[in-house]
Scaffold this active site. Structure first.
Site, short mmCIF file in Angstrom:
data_model
loop_
_atom_site.label_atom_id
_atom_site.label_comp_id
_atom_site.label_asym_id
_atom_site.label_seq_id
_atom_site.Cartn_x
_atom_site.Cartn_y
_atom_site.Cartn_z
N HIS A 8 1.69 -10.47 10.07
CA HIS A 8 1.52 -11.84 9.63
C HIS A 8 3.25 -11.92 8.02
O HIS A 8 3.38 -11.40 8.64
CB HIS A 8 0.77 -11.37 8.53
CG HIS A 8 0.81 -10.36 7.49
ND1 HIS A 8 1.70 -11.01 6.20
CD2 HIS A 8 0.33 -9.17 7.25
CE1 HIS A 8 1.89 -9.78 5.58
NE2 HIS A 8 0.12 -8.55 6.21
N GLU A 86 -4.75 -4.38 6.34
CA GLU A 86 -4.22 -3.44 6.01
C GLU A 86 -4.46 -2.06 5.51
O GLU A 86 -5.73 -2.21 5.36
CB GLU A 86 -3.17 -4.21 4.74
CG GLU A 86 -2.37 -3.88 4.41
CD GLU A 86 -1.33 -3.15 5.37
OE1 GLU A 86 -1.13 -2.11 6.00
OE2 GLU A 86 0.22 -3.95 5.28
#
Length: 229
Positions: A8, A86
């Site tokens: 990202h 994550e």
């Protein structure tokens, strides 16, 4: 066969140098630019997708949306899974990385950040930051929701999703893009390339830059390159 991975774009907490983990933060203005640029580079490279995968965190979802929009592929089906989140930074989430290093020592913080099997301090059961309090995880078995993860634990949730869900799409001839996070992608790269536990400590994946893998029939990399120009 090609596989495209994208970390990202820069998030608001990346910009503030905070441990983010499963905390849901938005892209920064720079992160939006990174994501849009990634999409433009993908279009210029002539890369087309049949299916896309991302996490359930806003910064990765928005990055994928910008990539698909800028490459004129907004119609591509998108699958979201917490398994691409994550790594969970436990009690470190929300703390400033530099201040944490000053408190605990740079070596200890480096182990928490980069070691393959060193866990961060875990969240207490009643900590309001526990993911079980977040509606997006309410259908999960509470035992599956971590209070903190190292890269090893992250890999143990990422790779089954790769094997059971993503890899079959590639083997069926569909062109795949994955927009995820620094450590969930490091886990996948470790698996794909057979990187050792020690060597993975040195691997850094830049924000918002598409990483293209060329894979053989066994889904082993035969070439890779970044679309960074």
């Amino acid at each position: 066969m090609k596989l495209v991975l994208i970390r990202h774009g820069q998030s608001e907490w990346n910009k503030l140098n905070l441990f983010t983990g499963w905390h849901d933060v938005d892209l920064s203005e720079e992160g939006v630019v990174e994501a849009m640029t990634a999409g433009k580079r993908i279009k210029e490279a002539g890369l087309e997708f049949d299916v896309a995968f991302t996490s359930v965190l806003t910064r990765a979802i928005k990055t994928l949306n910008y990539v698909l929009e800028e490459s004129d592929q907004m119609w591509v089906p998108v699958h979201k899974s917490w398994r691409l989140n994550e790594r969970h930074y436990g009690a470190l989430q929300g703390l400033n990385k530099q201040e944490t290093a000053e408190k605990y020592g740079a070596d200890q913080v480096q182990k928490w950040r980069r070691s393959y099997d060193t866990l961060p301090p875990l969240l207490e059961e009643n900590d309001e930051r526990q993911a079980k309090n977040d509606r997006r995880y309410q259908l999960l078995d509470t035992h599956a929701i971590p209070s903190g993860e190292n890269l090893k634990v992250t890999l143990e949730r990422v790779i089954p999703y790769w094997m059971d869900t993503i890899a079959p799409e590639i083997k069926a001839g569909r062109r795949v893009v994955i927009a995820a996070h620094g450590n969930s992608l490091r886990a996948l790269v470790k698996f794909l390339e057979g990187i050792s536990d020690d060597e993975i400590m040195e691997l850094e994946i830049p924000t918002g830059v598409p990483l293209v893998y060329e894979l053989n029939d066994d889904l082993k990399p035969v070439n890779k390159y970044y679309l960074d120009k």
